[in-house]
Design an enzyme around this catalytic site. Structure first.
Site, short mmCIF file in Angstrom:
data_model
loop_
_atom_site.label_atom_id
_atom_site.label_comp_id
_atom_site.label_asym_id
_atom_site.label_seq_id
_atom_site.Cartn_x
_atom_site.Cartn_y
_atom_site.Cartn_z
N GLU A 53 103.52 13.56 -32.61
CA GLU A 53 104.83 13.58 -33.40
C GLU A 53 105.74 13.73 -32.16
O GLU A 53 106.64 13.00 -32.03
CB GLU A 53 104.95 14.55 -34.40
CG GLU A 53 103.85 14.14 -35.57
CD GLU A 53 102.77 14.92 -35.54
OE1 GLU A 53 102.31 15.44 -36.27
OE2 GLU A 53 102.40 14.97 -34.21
N CYS A 85 105.23 20.89 -35.20
CA CYS A 85 105.64 19.48 -35.30
C CYS A 85 106.59 19.22 -36.74
O CYS A 85 107.35 18.30 -36.21
CB CYS A 85 104.30 18.40 -35.53
SG CYS A 85 103.41 18.36 -34.10
N ALA A 157 64.20 11.66 -26.70
CA ALA A 157 63.74 10.47 -26.27
C ALA A 157 62.39 10.52 -26.14
O ALA A 157 61.74 11.65 -25.62
CB ALA A 157 64.26 10.47 -24.55
N ALA A 166 54.05 13.67 -20.60
CA ALA A 166 52.60 13.43 -20.76
C ALA A 166 51.94 14.60 -20.81
O ALA A 166 52.50 15.88 -20.73
CB ALA A 166 52.24 12.71 -19.30
N ARG A 187 76.84 12.05 -23.65
CA ARG A 187 77.23 13.29 -23.30
C ARG A 187 78.83 13.49 -23.04
O ARG A 187 79.53 14.43 -23.30
CB ARG A 187 76.82 13.54 -21.93
CG ARG A 187 75.24 14.14 -21.96
CD ARG A 187 74.55 14.36 -20.57
NE ARG A 187 73.30 14.63 -20.73
CZ ARG A 187 72.30 14.63 -19.58
NH1 ARG A 187 72.82 14.38 -18.53
NH2 ARG A 187 71.02 14.85 -19.89
N ASP A 203 62.20 21.72 -16.78
CA ASP A 203 62.77 20.21 -16.50
C ASP A 203 63.68 20.56 -15.48
O ASP A 203 64.14 19.31 -14.72
CB ASP A 203 63.14 19.47 -17.50
CG ASP A 203 62.18 19.18 -18.46
OD1 ASP A 203 60.94 19.23 -18.10
OD2 ASP A 203 62.30 18.97 -19.71
N GLY A 272 64.14 21.22 -26.03
CA GLY A 272 62.70 20.87 -26.35
C GLY A 272 62.54 20.98 -27.92
O GLY A 272 63.43 21.36 -28.55
N THR A 274 61.05 23.39 -29.41
CA THR A 274 61.18 24.56 -30.00
C THR A 274 62.52 24.68 -30.62
O THR A 274 62.92 25.19 -31.57
CB THR A 274 60.94 25.91 -29.10
OG1 THR A 274 59.44 25.69 -28.79
CG2 THR A 274 61.00 27.08 -29.68
N ALA A 276 64.93 22.31 -31.00
CA ALA A 276 65.04 21.60 -32.00
C ALA A 276 64.56 22.03 -33.28
O ALA A 276 65.02 21.56 -34.23
CB ALA A 276 64.71 20.24 -31.72
#
Length: 344
Positions: A53, A85, A157, A166, A187, A203, A272, A274, A276
């Site tokens: 405004e 405002c 993913a 794996a 992100r 990771d 990971g 856990t 989640a």
């Protein structure tokens, strides 16, 4: 189309120019003179900058006197880093205000009633499509104000058989370049990216927004680690490319409360299985963004841990809101149905 609907559309276009992950809402404003001609358009550019405004009124100047302000969010009635405002509208001589969404923030709400008491003609937008569009512009901010916690998007993913790595722990790369680039765009839209200490140790993620060459790009979200194990001194999360917050707790509610206190209204959960599972069991996941690669592993960690579900009747049911092909991969966006929750 009604004239005020066209003006609200212009205000919405302006609102979308604001930073989506800012602690403050994205707001647009159009000011007309007493004849109905647009004399100023403004939007909020982030915390500490003039509100929409005030921005529009500055562009309108004296032509705003006797005119109308069309705003996507109810004008605030609160003095924070900037003034209310409502006072700016009154000082400019505005005589009519139309807004699309009531401000749910108790500190800033009440602007419409203040203006009515001051004698202004104040209306709530009556076009359902315009109201819905204004809600969508600030969906996560409104969620945070209405529920008292940030909106949580869980991103995962995995392979078609639900594996995120794996059997030997290797996971780079399950998905292709197009999907990974899409994650960086995701992100860039959030206030914080959250992982657990297990993911940090396994990771060593950077959790930054990066360009095609792998370099940090643009505004960076707050990087958050939840858990009691220490973060190694050489971890990429401590590389200085973005702020990192370590929260020594496993309680999702505590994590979200701490982030709300920092002005975060949208959290991207990238941890990971856990972490989640902890958020899902607590009913604290509002959206799932799953990237599926046409890959089969047959073994390896699953996308989510134990949810305490013993039979199919207790399954967490999701409602798909979008399916997009990204190269060879597929992105599925879904939201938990409110009539199905896991039991902890």
């Amino acid at each position: 189309m009604h004239e005020h609907t066209a003006l609200m559309q212009r205000a919405l276009v302006a609102a979308r120019l604001g930073p989506e992950a800012d602690p403050n809402p994205r707001v647009g404003c159009v000011v007309t003179d007493r004849a109905g001609t647009v004399v100023g358009t403004g939007h909020h550019r982030g915390a500490g900058t003039p509100h929409a405004e005030v921005d529009a009124l500055a562009r309108a100047g004296s032509a705003a006197r006797g005119g109308t302000a069309v705003v996507t969010l109810e004008p605030c009635d609160h003095a924070g880093r900037t003034g209310p405002c409502t006072e700016a509208l009154l000082a400019a001589g505005i005589t009519s205000v139309r807004y699309a969404v009531a401000d749910p923030d108790p500190k800033a709400a009440g602007g419409a009633e203040h203006l009515r008491r001051a004698g202004l003609d104040v209306h709530v937008e009556d076009d359902p499509a315009m109201r819905a569009a204004a809600e969508a512009v600030n969906a996560t901010w409104l969620h945070a104000r209405r529920t008292g916690r940030p909106f949580v998007t869980w991103k995962t993913a995995s392979t078609l058989d639900g594996r995120t790595a794996a059997a030997d722990g290797s996971s780079r790369w399950i998905t292709g370049e197009a999907a990974r680039a899409d994650v960086h765009r995701l992100r860039a839209r959030v206030g914080a990216v959250l992982v657990g200490t297990g993911t940090v140790l396994a990771d060593d993620p950077a959790l930054t927004v990066r360009d095609a060459d792998g370099h940090p790009a643009g505004r960076q979200p707050l990087r958050v680690v939840a858990g009691r194990r220490p973060v190694p001194a050489g971890a990429r999360l401590l590389d200085g490319h973005a702020e990192t917050l370590v929260l020594p707790t496993h309680d999702p509610t505590e994590v979200l409360a701490a982030l709300l206190d920092r002005g975060v209204h949208h959290v991207l959960l990238e941890g990971g299985a856990t972490l989640a599972a902890a958020f899902l069991r607590a009913g604290l996941v509002d959206e799932v963004v799953a990237y599926l690669a046409p890959v089969l592993l047959g073994a390896g960690p699953a996308a989510v841990g134990d949810l305490g579900i013993g039979s199919i009747e207790g399954a967490v049911r999701l409602e798909t809101t979008d399916v997009t092909v990204l190269g060879d991969d597929v992105r599925i966006t879904a939201r938990p149905r409110t009539d199905h929750h896991p039991r902890s």
